[in-house]
Design an enzyme around this catalytic site. Structure first.
Site, PDB file in Angstrom:
ATOM      1  N   ASP A  53      40.402  32.235  83.105  1.00  0.00           N
ATOM      2  CA  ASP A  53      39.836  30.914  82.529  1.00  0.00           C
ATOM      3  C   ASP A  53      38.937  31.177  81.617  1.00  0.00           C
ATOM      4  OD1 ASP A  53      38.212  31.382  84.257  1.00  0.00           O
ATOM      5  OD2 ASP A  53      38.902  29.492  84.985  1.00  0.00           O
ATOM      6  N   LYS A 122      45.598  32.851  90.360  1.00  0.00           N
ATOM      7  CA  LYS A 122      44.777  32.860  91.007  1.00  0.00           C
ATOM      8  C   LYS A 122      42.907  31.645  91.465  1.00  0.00           C
ATOM      9  CE  LYS A 122      40.826  35.779  88.803  1.00  0.00           C
ATOM     10  NZ  LYS A 122      39.673  34.464  88.632  1.00  0.00           N
ATOM     11  N   GLU A 124      39.352  30.843  93.176  1.00  0.00           N
ATOM     12  CA  GLU A 124      38.385  31.134  93.569  1.00  0.00           C
ATOM     13  C   GLU A 124      37.957  30.224  95.041  1.00  0.00           C
ATOM     14  OE1 GLU A 124      35.030  30.060  89.967  1.00  0.00           O
ATOM     15  OE2 GLU A 124      36.311  31.417  88.237  1.00  0.00           O
ATOM     16  N   GLU A 191      33.611  39.539  92.797  1.00  0.00           N
ATOM     17  CA  GLU A 191      32.278  39.545  91.565  1.00  0.00           C
ATOM     18  C   GLU A 191      30.891  39.590  91.130  1.00  0.00           C
ATOM     19  OE1 GLU A 191      34.000  36.742  88.096  1.00  0.00           O
ATOM     20  OE2 GLU A 191      32.468  37.193  86.942  1.00  0.00           O
TER      21      GLU A 191
END
Ligand code: KIV
Length: 273
Positions: A53, A122, A124, A191
């Protein structure tokens, strides 16, 4: 040079990625958002292509990843799928299409898989999205987790600095990684967290852990294509290794073309009918 001929391509699968972790072979992952670029990335031999994204930033020019829609992600993913013969293709479910409502999460994942032909999604977050993750997995859709500096939560963090430096956040991240593994995720992206914590996570779960700004002791690395190619010049975090300076290359080409047009040098007789 292409690493495969179209007839003999062996596709990367979740199984391949698991085997790579087991034998200690690092996994390469890069973002792509369109047909032409994805074709080159695939031919180069990338293991995973992420239709991130981050398209919201690098393709659409938004400040954050929040505005991109499910329809837009499916548009990008479909273009990538048409180009790719070998890489495993993962697509981000955008902000607002999976949090807090597992039925909507499942609907979003199914739309991505059905309409784009991608191989996985995916999402988050950890414990907060456990139900959504399980629901998507119950339909047989592979899920990649994403922990640490999760850009969809940027307004909660208020800053792009390194996450999980404090013990409480580090402990939660480790717990979240285990929860995602228990739910059945096939891999996790970490991340911008300390390398020592990323190492601990990679050693604590049996699924591949892919880092971006998470140091070398993980099972693979991911970067955003436009950053590593030097197309975006304004974003230079410490973790970014820039492999090309495409902004300069493109600027030179564009300026040369403008000059050739203005000087009436282009097109020549040979370039005319
Ligand atoms: O959207 C994206 O590009 C990502 C990577 C930063 C992992 O999620």
């Amino acid at each position: 040079m292409s690493v495969h001929s179209s007839a003999t391509v062996k596709r990367i699968t979740t199984h391949t990625l698991q085997e790579m972790k087991q034998r200690g072979e690092k996994i390469s992952m890069l973002t792509a958002y369109d047909y032409s670029m994805a074709k080159i990335v695939d031919a180069a031999g990338m293991d995973i292509i992420l239709v991130g994204d981050s398209a919201s930033n690098v393709m659409a020019g938004h400040e954050t990843t929040l505005p991109i829609t499910l329809d837009q992600m499916i548009y990008h993913a479909s273009a990538v799928v048409r180009a790719v013969k070998r890489s495993f293709i993962v697509v981000d479910i955008p902000f607002g299409n999976y949090q807090g409502n597992s039925s909507e999460a499942l609907r979003s994942a199914i739309r991505i898989m059905k309409e784009s032909g991608a191989h996985a999604v995916k999402v988050e977050g950890g414990s907060e999205i456990k139900e959504s993750v399980s629901r998507i997995l119950s339909a047989g859709v592979p899920v990649m987790g994403h922990l640490g500096l999760t850009p969809q939560s940027i307004y909660k963090f208020g800053t792009y600095t390194v996450r999980a430096k404090e013990e409480a956040e580090a402990n939660k991240l480790l717990e979240d990684a285990k929860i995602l593994e228990q739910c059945g995720c096939f891999a996790i992206v970490l991340e911008k967290i300390p390398a020592s914590l990323a190492k601990k996570v990679a050693e604590s779960v049996s699924i591949p852990v892919i880092g971006i700004g998470a140091g070398p002791h993980v099972d693979g690395q991911v970067l955003v294509m436009h950053d590593m190619l030097g197309i975006t010049q304004e974003f230079k975090p410490r973790f970014l290794r820039q492999y090309a300076d495409l902004q300069s290359v493109m600027m030179d080409a564009f300026q040369q073309y403008i000059s050739d047009v203005k000087r009436k040098d282009f097109p020549s007789e040979k370039e005319s009918y």
